[in-house]
Motif scaffolding. Structure first.
Motif, PDB file in Angstrom:
ATOM      1  N   GLU A  86      -4.060 -10.596   8.929  1.00  0.00           N
ATOM      2  CA  GLU A  86      -2.851  -9.995   9.504  1.00  0.00           C
ATOM      3  C   GLU A  86      -1.868  -9.578   8.421  1.00  0.00           C
ATOM      4  O   GLU A  86      -1.211  -8.539   8.535  1.00  0.00           O
ATOM      5  CB  GLU A  86      -2.178 -10.985  10.456  1.00  0.00           C
ATOM      6  CG  GLU A  86      -2.930 -11.206  11.744  1.00  0.00           C
ATOM      7  CD  GLU A  86      -2.281 -12.284  12.605  1.00  0.00           C
ATOM      8  OE1 GLU A  86      -1.957 -11.966  13.762  1.00  0.00           O
ATOM      9  OE2 GLU A  86      -2.103 -13.411  12.112  1.00  0.00           O
ATOM     10  N   THR A  87      -1.767 -10.377   7.369  1.00  0.00           N
ATOM     11  CA  THR A  87      -0.877 -10.053   6.252  1.00  0.00           C
ATOM     12  C   THR A  87      -1.314  -8.748   5.592  1.00  0.00           C
ATOM     13  O   THR A  87      -0.497  -7.846   5.361  1.00  0.00           O
ATOM     14  CB  THR A  87      -0.857 -11.200   5.218  1.00  0.00           C
ATOM     15  OG1 THR A  87      -0.407 -12.394   5.871  1.00  0.00           O
ATOM     16  CG2 THR A  87       0.037 -10.880   4.045  1.00  0.00           C
ATOM     17  N   VAL A  88      -2.595  -8.629   5.293  1.00  0.00           N
ATOM     18  CA  VAL A  88      -3.125  -7.413   4.666  1.00  0.00           C
ATOM     19  C   VAL A  88      -2.930  -6.215   5.591  1.00  0.00           C
ATOM     20  O   VAL A  88      -2.481  -5.152   5.157  1.00  0.00           O
ATOM     21  CB  VAL A  88      -4.613  -7.597   4.288  1.00  0.00           C
ATOM     22  CG1 VAL A  88      -5.248  -6.273   3.885  1.00  0.00           C
ATOM     23  CG2 VAL A  88      -4.751  -8.630   3.174  1.00  0.00           C
ATOM     24  N   GLU A  89      -3.231  -6.380   6.869  1.00  0.00           N
ATOM     25  CA  GLU A  89      -3.096  -5.259   7.817  1.00  0.00           C
ATOM     26  C   GLU A  89      -1.650  -4.824   7.962  1.00  0.00           C
ATOM     27  O   GLU A  89      -1.353  -3.632   8.033  1.00  0.00           O
ATOM     28  CB  GLU A  89      -3.687  -5.619   9.173  1.00  0.00           C
ATOM     29  CG  GLU A  89      -3.509  -4.540  10.231  1.00  0.00           C
ATOM     30  CD  GLU A  89      -3.966  -3.136   9.828  1.00  0.00           C
ATOM     31  OE1 GLU A  89      -3.342  -2.153  10.297  1.00  0.00           O
ATOM     32  OE2 GLU A  89      -4.926  -2.994   9.045  1.00  0.00           O
ATOM     33  N   LEU A  90      -0.705  -5.773   8.004  1.00  0.00           N
ATOM     34  CA  LEU A  90       0.702  -5.392   8.111  1.00  0.00           C
ATOM     35  C   LEU A  90       1.152  -4.654   6.851  1.00  0.00           C
ATOM     36  O   LEU A  90       1.884  -3.662   6.940  1.00  0.00           O
ATOM     37  CB  LEU A  90       1.586  -6.602   8.382  1.00  0.00           C
ATOM     38  CG  LEU A  90       3.074  -6.299   8.566  1.00  0.00           C
ATOM     39  CD1 LEU A  90       3.326  -5.273   9.674  1.00  0.00           C
ATOM     40  CD2 LEU A  90       3.850  -7.583   8.850  1.00  0.00           C
ATOM     41  N   CYS A  91       0.712  -5.088   5.697  1.00  0.00           N
ATOM     42  CA  CYS A  91       1.036  -4.356   4.456  1.00  0.00           C
ATOM     43  C   CYS A  91       0.508  -2.923   4.529  1.00  0.00           C
ATOM     44  O   CYS A  91       1.218  -1.974   4.191  1.00  0.00           O
ATOM     45  CB  CYS A  91       0.434  -5.054   3.242  1.00  0.00           C
ATOM     46  SG  CYS A  91       1.304  -6.528   2.718  1.00  0.00           S
ATOM     47  N   ARG A  92      -0.736  -2.773   4.963  1.00  0.00           N
ATOM     48  CA  ARG A  92      -1.311  -1.418   5.101  1.00  0.00           C
ATOM     49  C   ARG A  92      -0.479  -0.577   6.067  1.00  0.00           C
ATOM     50  O   ARG A  92      -0.214   0.595   5.819  1.00  0.00           O
ATOM     51  CB  ARG A  92      -2.745  -1.499   5.616  1.00  0.00           C
ATOM     52  CG  ARG A  92      -3.755  -1.869   4.597  1.00  0.00           C
ATOM     53  CD  ARG A  92      -5.164  -1.692   5.181  1.00  0.00           C
ATOM     54  NE  ARG A  92      -6.146  -1.983   4.176  1.00  0.00           N
ATOM     55  CZ  ARG A  92      -7.056  -2.942   4.267  1.00  0.00           C
ATOM     56  NH1 ARG A  92      -7.133  -3.692   5.358  1.00  0.00           N
ATOM     57  NH2 ARG A  92      -7.917  -3.149   3.296  1.00  0.00           N
TER      58      ARG A  92
END
Length: 147
Positions: A86-92
C-alpha cells in the motif's frame, strides 16, 4: 547508506521502495525510530517543480510501521507485506497525480487539508455528484511529514 544497519522491517520496506523507484536509494537515509533491531528508513522524494515545500517522504515511524508524508499531512499503513504494498502504491499514485492534496486557504477551515484519491472514479450510489466528489478520501493526519 549502510543497508545492513537497518532494522528488519526497514530492510523489507527499502527493498520494495528501491525496486519500485530506482532513484530512491540516492535519497534514502537512516534515522533512529521504533525499530529495536536497527535503524529505520527515511526516503525524501523532492518535488519535480523544485519547490522545497512540496515533497513526499516515506519513513518508518516510532511504531515500526510505514508512513507517507505528502503536503501538510501524513498517513500510516500496517507493518506487514500488505502495508508495504500500500505504501508503494500510494507513492506511485501521488507521483502520477492520481492522489492529490487539497488545502483550504483563508476559508472557514483555513489550513485543513485532505487527499483526494482519483483512482476511484465510481460515483456514490444513488447520486448525481460532480467528478471531484466521486473521489475516495484517504484518512490523513495533519503533521510535519515525519520531520
Amino acid at each position: 547508506m549502510d543497508e545492513a544497519a537497518l532494522g528488519a522491517f526497514s530492510k523489507r520496506l527499502a527493498s520494495a521502495i528501491f525496486a519500485a523507484f530506482p532513484g530512491a536509494r540516492a535519497r534514502a537515509r537512516m534515522i533512529r525510530s521504533g525499530e529495536a533491531d536497527g535503524l529505520s528508513l527515511s526516503v525524501h522524494f523532492p518535488s519535480p517543480s523544485n519547490d522545497a515545500a512540496r515533497f513526499i517522504e516515506v519513513w518508518v515511524d516510532e511504531a515500526a510501521t510505514p508512513s507517507i508524508g505528502f503536503g501538510p499531512s501524513h498517513t500510516h499503513f500496517g507493518a506487514d507485506e500488505a502495508g508495504i504494498a500500500e505504501t508503494v502504491e500510494l507513492c506511485r499514485a501521488i507521483m502520477s497525480d492520481r492522489v492529490v492534496s487539497m488545502q483550504d486557504v483563508g476559508g472557514e477551515h483555513d489550513g485543513h487539508s485532505a487527499w483526494l484519491d482519483l483512482r476511484d472514479p465510481e460515483p456514490r450510489r444513488g447520486t448525481d455528484e460532480p467528478v471531484l466528489s466521486r473521489t475516495r478520501a484517504i484518512e490523513v493526519v495533519v503533521g510535519n511529514g515525519g520531520s
